[in-house]
Structure formats: structure tokens, C-alpha cells
Design a protein around this motif. Structure first.
Motif, PDB file in Angstrom:
ATOM      1  N   ILE A 163     -31.324  26.443 117.362  1.00 31.73           N
ATOM      2  CA  ILE A 163     -31.869  27.412 118.318  1.00 31.73           C
ATOM      3  C   ILE A 163     -31.667  26.905 119.744  1.00 31.73           C
ATOM      4  O   ILE A 163     -31.261  27.659 120.642  1.00 31.73           O
ATOM      5  CB  ILE A 163     -33.365  27.648 118.030  1.00 31.73           C
ATOM      6  N   ASP A 164     -31.944  25.604 119.954  1.00 30.48           N
ATOM      7  CA  ASP A 164     -31.731  25.019 121.283  1.00 30.48           C
ATOM      8  C   ASP A 164     -30.262  25.105 121.689  1.00 30.48           C
ATOM      9  O   ASP A 164     -29.941  25.373 122.857  1.00 30.48           O
ATOM     10  CB  ASP A 164     -32.176  23.554 121.288  1.00 30.48           C
ATOM     11  N   LEU A 165     -29.368  24.889 120.735  1.00 32.89           N
ATOM     12  CA  LEU A 165     -27.937  24.962 121.032  1.00 32.89           C
ATOM     13  C   LEU A 165     -27.543  26.380 121.438  1.00 32.89           C
ATOM     14  O   LEU A 165     -26.763  26.578 122.376  1.00 32.89           O
ATOM     15  CB  LEU A 165     -27.134  24.518 119.807  1.00 32.89           C
ATOM     16  N   ASN A 166     -28.096  27.377 120.739  1.00 26.21           N
ATOM     17  CA  ASN A 166     -27.804  28.769 121.107  1.00 26.21           C
ATOM     18  C   ASN A 166     -28.287  29.063 122.517  1.00 26.21           C
ATOM     19  O   ASN A 166     -27.607  29.751 123.296  1.00 26.21           O
ATOM     20  CB  ASN A 166     -28.460  29.724 120.107  1.00 26.21           C
ATOM     21  N   GLU A 167     -29.478  28.558 122.852  1.00 26.74           N
ATOM     22  CA  GLU A 167     -29.994  28.770 124.206  1.00 26.74           C
ATOM     23  C   GLU A 167     -29.105  28.096 125.242  1.00 26.74           C
ATOM     24  O   GLU A 167     -28.852  28.654 126.320  1.00 26.74           O
ATOM     25  CB  GLU A 167     -31.424  28.231 124.304  1.00 26.74           C
ATOM     26  N   LEU A 168     -28.614  26.910 124.912  1.00 22.76           N
ATOM     27  CA  LEU A 168     -27.711  26.221 125.842  1.00 22.76           C
ATOM     28  C   LEU A 168     -26.396  26.979 125.996  1.00 22.76           C
ATOM     29  O   LEU A 168     -25.828  27.034 127.086  1.00 22.76           O
ATOM     30  CB  LEU A 168     -27.446  24.798 125.348  1.00 22.76           C
ATOM     31  N   ASN A 169     -25.917  27.568 124.902  1.00 23.27           N
ATOM     32  CA  ASN A 169     -24.694  28.372 124.995  1.00 23.27           C
ATOM     33  C   ASN A 169     -24.896  29.579 125.907  1.00 23.27           C
ATOM     34  O   ASN A 169     -24.016  29.942 126.699  1.00 23.27           O
ATOM     35  CB  ASN A 169     -24.271  28.841 123.600  1.00 23.27           C
ATOM     36  N   ILE A 170     -26.091  30.205 125.775  1.00 24.78           N
ATOM     37  CA  ILE A 170     -26.394  31.344 126.643  1.00 24.78           C
ATOM     38  C   ILE A 170     -26.457  30.883 128.101  1.00 24.78           C
ATOM     39  O   ILE A 170     -25.948  31.559 129.008  1.00 24.78           O
ATOM     40  CB  ILE A 170     -27.728  31.991 126.220  1.00 24.78           C
ATOM     41  N   ALA A 171     -27.082  29.714 128.323  1.00 18.87           N
ATOM     42  CA  ALA A 171     -27.156  29.189 129.685  1.00 18.87           C
ATOM     43  C   ALA A 171     -25.760  28.899 130.234  1.00 18.87           C
ATOM     44  O   ALA A 171     -25.482  29.130 131.413  1.00 18.87           O
ATOM     45  CB  ALA A 171     -28.004  27.916 129.705  1.00 18.87           C
ATOM     46  N   LEU A 172     -24.876  28.412 129.370  1.00 16.31           N
ATOM     47  CA  LEU A 172     -23.495  28.150 129.795  1.00 16.31           C
ATOM     48  C   LEU A 172     -22.795  29.440 130.192  1.00 16.31           C
ATOM     49  O   LEU A 172     -22.101  29.498 131.211  1.00 16.31           O
ATOM     50  CB  LEU A 172     -22.730  27.459 128.661  1.00 16.31           C
ATOM     51  N   GLU A 173     -22.981  30.484 129.401  1.00 18.45           N
ATOM     52  CA  GLU A 173     -22.376  31.778 129.745  1.00 18.45           C
ATOM     53  C   GLU A 173     -22.915  32.292 131.073  1.00 18.45           C
ATOM     54  O   GLU A 173     -22.155  32.811 131.905  1.00 18.45           O
ATOM     55  CB  GLU A 173     -22.658  32.787 128.625  1.00 18.45           C
ATOM     56  N   ASN A 174     -24.232  32.149 131.266  1.00 20.08           N
ATOM     57  CA  ASN A 174     -24.816  32.597 132.538  1.00 20.08           C
ATOM     58  C   ASN A 174     -24.268  31.790 133.707  1.00 20.08           C
ATOM     59  O   ASN A 174     -24.006  32.337 134.793  1.00 20.08           O
ATOM     60  CB  ASN A 174     -26.344  32.475 132.480  1.00 20.08           C
ATOM     61  N   ALA A 175     -24.107  30.487 133.488  1.00 20.24           N
ATOM     62  CA  ALA A 175     -23.562  29.648 134.552  1.00 20.24           C
ATOM     63  C   ALA A 175     -22.131  30.059 134.897  1.00 20.24           C
ATOM     64  O   ALA A 175     -21.748  30.092 136.071  1.00 20.24           O
ATOM     65  CB  ALA A 175     -23.601  28.177 134.127  1.00 20.24           C
ATOM     66  N   ASN A 176     -21.344  30.383 133.871  1.00 18.14           N
ATOM     67  CA  ASN A 176     -19.975  30.840 134.118  1.00 18.14           C
ATOM     68  C   ASN A 176     -19.964  32.131 134.921  1.00 18.14           C
ATOM     69  O   ASN A 176     -19.150  32.314 135.837  1.00 18.14           O
ATOM     70  CB  ASN A 176     -19.249  31.039 132.787  1.00 18.14           C
ATOM     71  N   GLU A 177     -20.875  33.043 134.577  1.00 19.02           N
ATOM     72  CA  GLU A 177     -20.952  34.309 135.298  1.00 19.02           C
ATOM     73  C   GLU A 177     -21.352  34.081 136.750  1.00 19.02           C
ATOM     74  O   GLU A 177     -20.839  34.732 137.662  1.00 19.02           O
ATOM     75  CB  GLU A 177     -21.948  35.255 134.614  1.00 19.02           C
ATOM     76  N   GLU A 178     -22.301  33.144 136.973  1.00 18.77           N
ATOM     77  CA  GLU A 178     -22.716  32.859 138.341  1.00 18.77           C
ATOM     78  C   GLU A 178     -21.570  32.260 139.150  1.00 18.77           C
ATOM     79  O   GLU A 178     -21.392  32.576 140.332  1.00 18.77           O
ATOM     80  CB  GLU A 178     -23.913  31.906 138.322  1.00 18.77           C
ATOM     81  N   LEU A 179     -20.790  31.378 138.511  1.00 13.71           N
ATOM     82  CA  LEU A 179     -19.638  30.806 139.207  1.00 13.71           C
ATOM     83  C   LEU A 179     -18.625  31.882 139.575  1.00 13.71           C
ATOM     84  O   LEU A 179     -18.071  31.897 140.678  1.00 13.71           O
ATOM     85  CB  LEU A 179     -18.977  29.746 138.320  1.00 13.71           C
ATOM     86  N   LYS A 180     -18.396  32.806 138.629  1.00 11.99           N
ATOM     87  CA  LYS A 180     -17.463  33.898 138.921  1.00 11.99           C
ATOM     88  C   LYS A 180     -17.972  34.768 140.055  1.00 11.99           C
ATOM     89  O   LYS A 180     -17.208  35.183 140.932  1.00 11.99           O
ATOM     90  CB  LYS A 180     -17.255  34.743 137.658  1.00 11.99           C
ATOM     91  N   GLN A 181     -19.294  35.060 140.049  1.00 16.20           N
ATOM     92  CA  GLN A 181     -19.861  35.901 141.091  1.00 16.20           C
ATOM     93  C   GLN A 181     -19.772  35.219 142.452  1.00 16.20           C
ATOM     94  O   GLN A 181     -19.437  35.853 143.460  1.00 16.20           O
ATOM     95  CB  GLN A 181     -21.330  36.223 140.752  1.00 16.20           C
TER      96      GLN A 181
END
Length: 582
Positions: free
Chosen positions: A320-338
Motif C-alpha cells: 500500500i505504501d509503495l502504491n502511494e509512493l507511485n502516486i506521489a511520483l506521478e504527481n511529481a512528474n505532472e508538477e515538473l511538466k507544469q
């Protein structure tokens, strides 16, 4: 043969059979107990150590990614602590792992990940323009420990000019007219390098995760194989004990038969329960009645089952923690793109804003030189465009000073109504025939402590925006006392309103967008500067769309307890009107 002798022989035979049966059963129970102790003391600690290693590995990945999103001393310290914890977890795992080659393989994969992580941190720092980092030097070696790595072998001393950015000096702002195109290329190179290293880091993290998962599965398989051998021994012993029990029952129907039957029943039940557990039914409880060897064996089974349940639950939690970290990684990628998109838009707009006044200046100067127009007419146009260039340069310089905390303020007593009236008079020559500007000031003569020039800059910017997006209708300026210690200034228009997609980030840097068919737009720095000035006075600024169309900017300023030029933290857009964003 006398009955007494026959009875004696029967008793002797029964005693011998019982002795043999008891000896074999005792030895088998002892061997089975030792086998399960071996499983519990070897396989289970290895699985738990792998689970801890995986959790600390995931935490290190998350901290490195957080540093890539926002390089700071705090995040660098998080990476250092996570790295140290990973070293400790690996040492604990290697100490209990029965396969040194497997431990070495995992160590090599983590070592490769740490090297890539150092590269990514260096790339993040290069993209942010803060220089190379001093990475931790402890990585995993082939024997299960961590080898030293030279952080200086990381990325070279690349840097990116953040023209959109955070702390550009006055010299760099002045050099923007000549080097806008070069700055754009250097910035893109830093971001592309970070993106490439991020992809390589993500791939290596997946390799490490695969190696750990594979080793956990191998340990589970090895443990289940040992369990199957033990269960086979239990089955064989149960059959032998059953035959001996039948023989004893054939000789005597007394207490020995009852005892043997009881023993067989419990062994068979234990075998059945152990078989269900081996098939994955860890929720099956093992009964541990009594105080003999079978009860001790059942207790060992039950303890092993509980340990497996705990490991299983821990792995679920880690997943579950790994899934949350994956979601955080996706959000971080989106923020970098923005962020990349916003900076690109700013560079494009700033380049356009720089070129726009230069062409008229060159054109009118050329026509005046060739005698095509009068010098006065040419000088009027050249002067207006030079003022436009100066304003753009001042905005960029103000942003640099705001973010470095060096924007000067001269706090004195002033009349807020006088400042607003002067700003209204200043824009009237630019007001079209179909637009009216009205004022509704509070009846009190309101005095406050503030910087007259900076407040004039804020009100002029807001009035200019209202005039830019209002082709017909009216612009209203209103003031009201909000209690004895503050005043509220509202500047409203009947224009196109604020697009809802940019309202939540309206007061950030580089936010600019046309409204409707209007091509008018700016650099996206004016509202950011205005917010910083208002907050430096201890006030708040927000914006919302009107129900009848257009937008309203609301500024609340303290009358006496001003901020004295102190830099304030950013504020969110007001939720006073939770309707559609401008």
C-alpha cells in the motif's frame, strides 16, 4: 499356557509395543519440532528482513524523487537519513540471508540505483541552477556491505539560467534583452538531462524492486518445501503410529488403547491443519490443548502461523505504501511538466514583450532619419515604447528582489483615498468611450502606514488589467473600513472574467492567458508582484468572478500594523466566493 502367563506375556508384549511406539513417536515429534524451529528461525527472519529492506528502499526512492522535484537542504538531509537506514537494513538482511549470492545480487542492484540517484540529484540541482550536490558516499559492495562512491563523479557543473525564476540578479535581468534565446536553450538542456536521469532511475528502481520481490518469493518457496518434507514425515509417522496403535488395541483394550487413540487423533488433526496452512489458509487456528510433546508441536505450528500472518500483513502494508509512493511520483512528474510549461510560456511571452516595443522604436527612428515623419512624432512613439521596456525590466527586477527579500519599502503615513484617486486619474486617458470608471470611497478620511509608490504600483496594475479586459461597461473602485484597524479596497470590472483553470494559481508567477477573443496578455508577473507588496504591508489580496460578469479584486490592508516591508508567505486564492473561477 496359563491364563496368568498369557496375560503376563500380553502385558509384556503390550509394554514392549508401547515402549517402541512411545520411542518412535517421541523421536519423530522431536525431529518435527526441530524442523519447524529451523523454518521459523531461518526463513521467517529472512523474509522479515527483506520486507524491511524493501520498505527502506522505497523510502529512499521517495526522498530522492522529492529532492528532484524541489532541491533543498531539508530534502538533502532526508536523502542522507534514508540512505543510512537502507545501509542498516541491508546489513541486517545480509546477516540472516542463507544465500550469499542472492544478497550480493541485491546489493549490486541497490548500489547501481544509488549511483543513478546521485546523478539525478545532481541533474535536479543543475536544472534548479544551484550547483552540484555532495552526495552520500556509502553504497553497497559485492559482499553485502556498502562501497564508497565519489560524489564528484556525478554530473558536471552544468547550470540553467532561470529567467522565469527565483533569484535572478539585477545584472542578469538587464542582460535579458540580448540573451533571451540562449537562455532558453540552456534551461531546456538542464530539464532534459533531469528527465533522462529520472527515466533511468525509475527503471533501476524497478530492477531493485523485482530482485527483492523475487528473493521473498524464493524464501517463501524454500520454506514451503521444508514444510512439505516435515508434513510428509508427519504423515509417515502418523501411519506408523496408527499401525502400532492397532497392534496395541489388538493386545489390550485398556488404557493403552485409549491413550494411543488420543495421540493418533491429535496427530492427524495437526497434519490436516498444517496441510491447510501450507496451501495458504493462514487464518486456520491450530489447537494447542494439553501439556505434552504434541501440544508443544502444535504450539510451534501456531507460533509459525502467527509469524507468517504478521509477515503477510506487513507485506500488504508495504505494498500500500509503495502504491502511494507511485502516486506521489506521478504527481511529481505532472508538477515538473507544469512548471516546465509555465516557464516556457513565460520565456515566450517575455521575448514577445521585449521585441514588441523594439520594432516600433527602430521603425520610427528610421522614418525620422529618412525624413518620412517629423522628429517629434517619432520621439513620442519611441518614448512610449521605451517606457514599456522600462516597465518590463522593472517587473523582472522586482521579482528578483522579492524572492531574495531585498525589495525596498518606504513606510510613511499616507491617504489611501488620495493614492487611489491619483491612480484612477492616471488611467483615464486610456479609457475607451464605452467604458466608465466610477469610485465609491468610504466617507471617512482614512490614513494608514504604507509605501505610497508600491501601493500605487499595485492599484495601477489592477486598474490596468481591468481596463485591458473591459471593452464596454464600467470599472468600479470602492473602499470600506473593515473594523477599526483595516480597510478593504475592491476593484471590479464587467469584462470577461478570470478563466476557471487559472484562478487557483492566479497570483503565481508566469500566469497569463487571454480572455475570450482578446489577444491582450502580459508577462504574468504583475499579480505576483502585487501580492508580494500587499503581503509586505501585512495585508491580503484575493480575486473572484462576479455573478453578473467580470471579476473583482479584493485587497485588505491594516491601517497601522503594516508589514514594514517584511517578506510574507504565499496565500491561497480567496474562497469568499466559491463560484466559477475567472
Amino acid at each position: 499356557m496359563e491364563i496368568r502367563l498369557q496375560l503376563l506375556l500380553s502385558i509384556i508384549a503390550t509394554g514392549v509395543l508401547l515402549a517402541i511406539s512411545g520411542f518412535l513417536l517421541s523421536r519423530q515429534i522431536s525431529e518435527v519440532g526441530q524442523s519447524f524451529d529451523e523454518v521459523q528461525n531461518q526463513a521467517t527472519p529472512s523474509i522479515i528482513a527483506l520486507g524491511n529492506l524493501k520498505a527502506d528502499f522505497n523510502h529512499l526512492v521517495a526522498t530522492i524523487l522529492a529532492y528532484a522535484v524541489h532541491a533543498s537542504d531539508e530534502h538533502r538531509e532526508d536523502v542522507h537519513l534514508a540512505r543510512e537506514q537502507l545501509l542498516l537494513s541491508y546489513e541486517e538482511y545480509a546477516a540472516v540471508e542463507g544465500d550469499p549470492a542472492a544478497a550480493e545480487t541485491i546489493g549490486n542492484e541497490i548500489d547501481a540505483l544509488l549511483v543513478i540517484g546521485d546523478d539525478m540529484m545532481a541533474a535536479a540541482e543543475a536544472a534548479a541552477g544551484i550547483g552540484p550536490a555532495h552526495a552520500d558516499e556509502d553504497h553497497m559492495a559485492a559482499d553485502g556491505t556498502m562501497a564508497d562512491h565519489d560524489a564528484a563523479a556525478m554530473a558536471g557543473e552544468t547550470h540553467a539560467d532561470n529567467m522565469a525564476g527565483s533569484a535572478a540578479s539585477p545584472d542578469s535581468a538587464a542582460a535579458g534583452n540580448a540573451g533571451a534565446a540562449g537562455d532558453t536553450g540552456e534551461f531546456s538542456e538542464g530539464v532534459l538531462m533531469l528527465h533522462e536521469v529520472l527515466q533511468e532511475f525509475d527503471l533501476q528502481a524497478a530492477n531493485v524492486n523485482t530482485e527483492i520481490e523475487a528473493r521473498i518469493e524464493d524464501n517463501f518457496a524454500d520454506m514451503q518445501a521444508k514444510q512439505n518434507v516435515v508434513l510428509a514425515d508427519i504423515g509417515t509417522g502418523a501411519n506408523l503410529n496408527l499401525l502400532l496403535t492397532v497392534a496395541v488395541l489388538g493386545v489390550t483394550a485398556g488404557i493403552g488403547g485409549v491413550v494411543a487413540l488420543s495421540i493418533s487423533r491429535r496427530v492427524i488433526q495437526l497434519k490436516k491443519t498444517a496441510g491447510e496452512i501450507a496451501e495458504g489458509n493462514l487464518g486456520k487456528h491450530i489447537a494447542t490443548q494439553g501439556a505434552d510433546e504434541i501440544a508443544a508441536l502444535a504450539a510451534s505450528f501456531e507460533q509459525m502461523r502467527k509469524s507468517l500472518v504478521e509477515v503477510q500483513e506487513e507485506l500488504k502494508s508495504r505494498n500500500i505504501d509503495l502504491n502511494e509512493l507511485n502516486i506521489a511520483l506521478e504527481n511529481a512528474n505532472e508538477e515538473l511538466k507544469q512548471l516546465d510549461k509555465l516557464k516556457d510560456e513565460f520565456i515566450s511571452v517575455a521575448s514577445h514583450e521585449l521585441r514588441s516595443p523594439i520594432h516600433p522604436i527602430l521603425g520610427y527612428a528610421s522614418m525620422a532619419r529618412d525624413g518620412m515623419i517629423s522628429e517629434k512624432e517619432a520621439l513620442d512613439v519611441i518614448y512610449k515604447q521605451a517606457v514599456r521596456l522600462r516597465q518590463l525590466a522593472n517587473d523582472i527586477l522586482d521579482v528578483s528582489r522579492i524572492e531574495s527579500g531585498t525589495l525596498p519599502y518606504s513606510m510613511k503615513e499616507l491617504s489611501i483615498h488620495e493614492v487611489l484617486a491619483n491612480c484612477v486619474e492616471a488611467i483615464k486617458p486610456s479609457v475607451g468611450a464605452e467604458v466608465s470608471v466610477v469610485t465609491d470611497f468610504d466617507s471617512h478620511d482614512i490614513e494608514m502606514i504604507g509605501d505610497k509608490e508600491r501601493l500605487t504600483q499595485v492599484f495601477t496594475n489592477l486598474l490596468g488589467n481591468a481596463l485591458k479586459f473591459t471593452k464596454k461597461g464600467r470599472i468600479a473602485v470602492e473602499t470600506r473600513l473593515a473594523g477599526p484597524d483595516s480597510i478593504v479596497v475592491k476593484i471590479s470590472d464587467t469584462g470577461g472574467g478570470i478563466p476557471k483553470e487559472i484562478l487557483p494559481r492566479l497570483f503565481n508567477k508566469f500566469v497569463t492567458k487571454k480572455v475570450g477573443e482578446d489577444e491582450a496578455h502580459g508577462t504574468g508577473l504583475g499579480l505576483f508582484i502585487s501580492r508580494s507588496i500587499v503581503e509586505a504591508h501585512g495585508g491580503k489580496i484575493s480575486a473572484y468572478n462576479n455573478d453578473t460578469g467580470g471579476a473583482t479584486f479584493r485587497i485588505e490592508l491594516p491601517l497601522r500594523a503594516g508589514g514594514q516591508g517584511k517578506k510574507q508567505t504565499p496565500i491561497a486564492v480567496s474562497a469568499e466566493h466559491p463560484r466559477e473561477a475567472k
